[in-house]
Design an enzyme around this catalytic site. Structure first.
Site, PDB file in Angstrom:
ATOM      1  N   ASP A  90       0.867  -1.127  -0.003  1.00 50.66           N
ATOM      2  CA  ASP A  90      -0.039  -0.001   0.099  1.00 50.66           C
ATOM      3  C   ASP A  90       0.926   1.300   0.119  1.00 50.66           C
ATOM      4  OD1 ASP A  90      -1.736   2.081   0.316  1.00 50.66           O
ATOM      5  OD2 ASP A  90      -2.814   1.130   2.061  1.00 50.66           O
ATOM      6  N   HIS A 173       3.093  12.369 -22.232  1.00 49.25           N
ATOM      7  CA  HIS A 173       3.864  11.468 -23.151  1.00 49.25           C
ATOM      8  C   HIS A 173       3.729  12.023 -24.695  1.00 49.25           C
ATOM      9  CE1 HIS A 173      -0.538  10.469 -24.228  1.00 49.25           C
ATOM     10  NE2 HIS A 173      -0.248   9.887 -25.324  1.00 49.25           N
ATOM     11  N   ASP A 230      -8.307  17.007 -19.567  1.00 49.02           N
ATOM     12  CA  ASP A 230      -7.548  15.972 -19.868  1.00 49.02           C
ATOM     13  C   ASP A 230      -6.612  16.114 -21.208  1.00 49.02           C
ATOM     14  OD1 ASP A 230      -7.155  12.965 -19.997  1.00 49.02           O
ATOM     15  OD2 ASP A 230      -8.383  12.969 -21.673  1.00 49.02           O
ATOM     16  N   HIS A 235      -1.388  18.205 -23.476  1.00 51.59           N
ATOM     17  CA  HIS A 235      -0.867  17.803 -24.649  1.00 51.59           C
ATOM     18  C   HIS A 235      -1.106  19.008 -25.759  1.00 51.59           C
ATOM     19  CE1 HIS A 235      -0.837  13.960 -22.911  1.00 51.59           C
ATOM     20  NE2 HIS A 235      -2.096  13.499 -23.349  1.00 51.59           N
ATOM     21  N   LYS A 333     -13.499  13.221 -28.408  1.00 47.07           N
ATOM     22  CA  LYS A 333     -13.740  11.721 -28.584  1.00 47.07           C
ATOM     23  C   LYS A 333     -14.990  11.414 -29.614  1.00 47.07           C
ATOM     24  CE  LYS A 333     -11.290  11.023 -24.689  1.00 47.07           C
ATOM     25  NZ  LYS A 333      -9.793  10.290 -24.648  1.00 47.07           N
TER      26      LYS A 333
HETATM   27  C1  BG6 Z   1      -4.127  10.855 -22.666  1.00 45.48           C
HETATM   28  C2  BG6 Z   1      -5.823  10.933 -22.151  1.00 45.48           C
HETATM   29  O1  BG6 Z   1      -3.376  11.463 -21.875  1.00 45.48           O
HETATM   30  O2  BG6 Z   1      -3.953  10.876 -23.878  1.00 45.48           O
HETATM   31  C3  BG6 Z   1      -6.661  10.339 -23.222  1.00 45.48           C
HETATM   32  O3  BG6 Z   1      -5.794  10.828 -20.852  1.00 45.48           O
HETATM   33  C4  BG6 Z   1      -6.201  10.384 -24.455  1.00 45.48           C
HETATM   34  O4  BG6 Z   1      -7.779  10.541 -23.046  1.00 45.48           O
HETATM   35  C5  BG6 Z   1      -4.828  10.076 -24.911  1.00 45.48           C
HETATM   36  O5  BG6 Z   1      -7.365   9.282 -25.218  1.00 45.48           O
HETATM   37  C6  BG6 Z   1      -4.566  10.377 -26.299  1.00 45.48           C
HETATM   38  O6  BG6 Z   1      -3.286   9.850 -26.528  1.00 45.48           O
HETATM   39  P1  BG6 Z   1      -2.552   9.304 -27.796  1.00 45.48           P
HETATM   40  O7  BG6 Z   1      -1.198   9.123 -27.746  1.00 45.48           O
HETATM   41  O8  BG6 Z   1      -3.246   7.889 -28.370  1.00 45.48           O
HETATM   42  O9  BG6 Z   1      -2.916  10.515 -28.602  1.00 45.48           O
END
Ligand code: BG6
Length: 481
Positions: A90, A173, A230, A235, A333
């Site tokens: 934990d 990412h 999100d 991003h 989405k």
């Molecule tokens: C994530 C989001 O950070 O990025 C998701 O939380 C999204 O909602 C995703 O689908 C998209 O990442 P990628 O690399 O598939 O464009």
């Protein structure tokens, strides 16, 4: 990395039974190992509350790698599996970390928190209390860091109580994606673009992150955040910064991040007076995507919700380079196609020397940066159409396709290697995160003040009608070719 620093011996993944670890982190490590890129002695320890042994943990990962079908190799797997261990714990309680402390024995360690952000603070505090946050340990956390500026500051402060900034790696990412890296090379390894990269030659910029998937199993998380928090806070604003930033003095982490911070500071904040001209919220209803009928967002988990699954925004950067150049962003989405793309739309010619027919053919130059699904950078140039019956023009894309036919790396592979190498250039600094939140908060607060509910759009469409009006008000259109 200081030359006398002890090498990292362990990579500990908290949340090792979760989706991020199973789909991204552990496969990334496997692929890095397959390419001989992981340090020889590195051990990877999965940590989660689920009680299981290392053999069961390895079996789960093996099944995932086989399912992916991207060149699974038994010999490589056996070598990689020997690095893997599992420790049920934990993470939020120092006493829960005792078994882990026994395994690590004070060795330099990277902790990857693949956990809900609400657990970041408690986990860092517990690591420090358990004596596991020594000077040669690093911590990796993911977006979203907080839900707004205030909560983000609180999380960052708790993390900073255990790990000073140089040891904190905040993942976005998108910064690990190949084409994002290429955007930097395109801008700063060519002389051609920089003289034109400003309001004298650029009309506007469009950034689109379109997904066909719905929210599905992630409803619980998503319904707390929505598309603005999100995707835009992290991003999209990161992409905007890389397009808009001044040339940094070098590619070092602080040089690049200082330039991104200047862009974030220059973003015009909206208020309840301007919000409706600058932003549109949408939420998908049922519809058809990729030829299949799909349910509404609210039917996926069966509850009413006023969270947006689509957002379109106009951002203005108040500085010398970008004054008068709007940046239009949209993400959502259940849109008609999966497409992540940046379009730099240049201005039309000041004067055309061609006749009336050729005039009709003229399209202003455009630089299109495709991040996914295709990876490509292409420059749309005008060209003369072959023929002898008068002058006709045509637009030809000059493409720098990045597809070499090889396996496409997971963005996390590059990021994990950079954490191991102690190179923070592709990670987001605390001030960047907080400035991005302060801009996003203005949008979210204005929605709340004006009680703006998301407008419905049928799944399989490019968001609600307002998204078109947003850009058309400036006599421009979304470039949907
Ligand atoms: C994530 C989001 O950070 O990025 C998701 O939380 C999204 O909602 C995703 O689908 C998209 O990442 P990628 O690399 O598939 O464009």
């Amino acid at each position: 990395m200081a030359s006398d620093a002890r090498p990292i011996e362990f990579l500990v993944i908290f949340g090792a039974t979760g989706d991020l670890a199973a789909r991204m982190l552990l496969p990334s490590l496997y692929f890095l190992d397959a390419d001989g890129l992981l340090p020889a002695g590195l051990k990877v320890i999965g940590v989660a509350r689920t009680v299981m042994d290392a053999a069961a943990f390895r079996a789960k990962l093996k099944a995932e790698l086989e399912r992916r079908g991207e060149g699974f190799n038994q010999t490589i797997w056996e070598r990689f599996a020997a690095r893997l261990d599992y420790c049920p714990a934990d993470a939020g309680k120092p006493e829960g970390l005792r078994p882990l402390a026994g395994l690590l024995a004070g060795a330099p360690t990277i902790y990857y928190l693949a956990l809900s952000p609400s657990l970041y603070g408690a986990t860092c505090t517990a690591l420090a209390a358990a004596g596991l946050a020594g000077d040669d340990c690093r911590i990796v956390i993911e977006k979203p860091i907080g839900h707004d500026l205030e909560s983000s500051r609180a999380i960052n402060a708790e993390v900073a109580g255990a790990f000073e900034e140089r040891r904190v790696f905040r993942v976005d990412h998108y910064l690990g994606k190949e084409t994002v890296q290429n955007l930097i090379a395109l801008r700063f390894a060519n002389i051609l673009f920089e003289p034109l990269w400003n309001n004298l030659a650029i009309d506007h910029v469009q950034i689109t992150i379109a997904e066909t998937d719905g929210v599905g199993e992630r409803w619980g998380y998503y319904d707390e955040y929505g598309a603005l928090r999100d995707m835009v806070q992290n991003h999209m604003l990161q992409l905007l910064c890389l397009v808009a930033m001044e040339p940094p003095a070098d590619a070092g982490a602080d040089s690049v991040r200082n330039e991104k911070v200047k862009v974030l500071k220059s973003l015009r904040r909206c208020n309840s007076g301007t919000s409706q001209l600058m932003s549109v919220r949408g939420q998908y209803r049922g519809g058809v995507v990729d030829g299949k009928s799909v349910p509404a967002y609210t039917e996926e988990k069966g509850g009413p919700s006023d969270v947006e699954t689509f957002v379109a925004l106009r951002a203005d950067i108040d500085n010398w380079r970008w004054a008068g150049v709007p940046f239009f962003m949209r993400t959502g989405k259940r849109l008609p196609e999966r497409r992540t793309q940046i379009v730099i739309q240049f201005k039309p010619l000041p004067h055309s020397i061609f006749g009336a027919r050729a005039q009709e053919d003229l399209i202003a130059n455009r630089l299109v940066i495709d991040l996914q699904p295709k990876e490509d950078i292409s420059l749309l140039l005008m060209n003369r159409r072959p023929g002898i019956d008068g002058v006709r023009l045509q637009a030809l894309p000059l493409s720098l396709s990045l597809d070499d036919g090889g396996r496409r790396r997971i963005a996390y592979e590059r990021l994990l290697l950079d954490v191991l190498a102690d190179n923070p250039a592709l990670f987001v600094r605390r001030d960047e995160v907080e400035l991005a939140w302060s801009w996003v908060d203005c949008v979210a607060d204005s929605w709340a003040d004006l009680a703006i509910a998301p407008k419905p759009y049928a799944a399989g469409n490019w968001g609600p009608a307002g998204a078109f009006a947003l850009i058309e008000r400036s006599e421009r259109t979304w470039l949907d070719e």
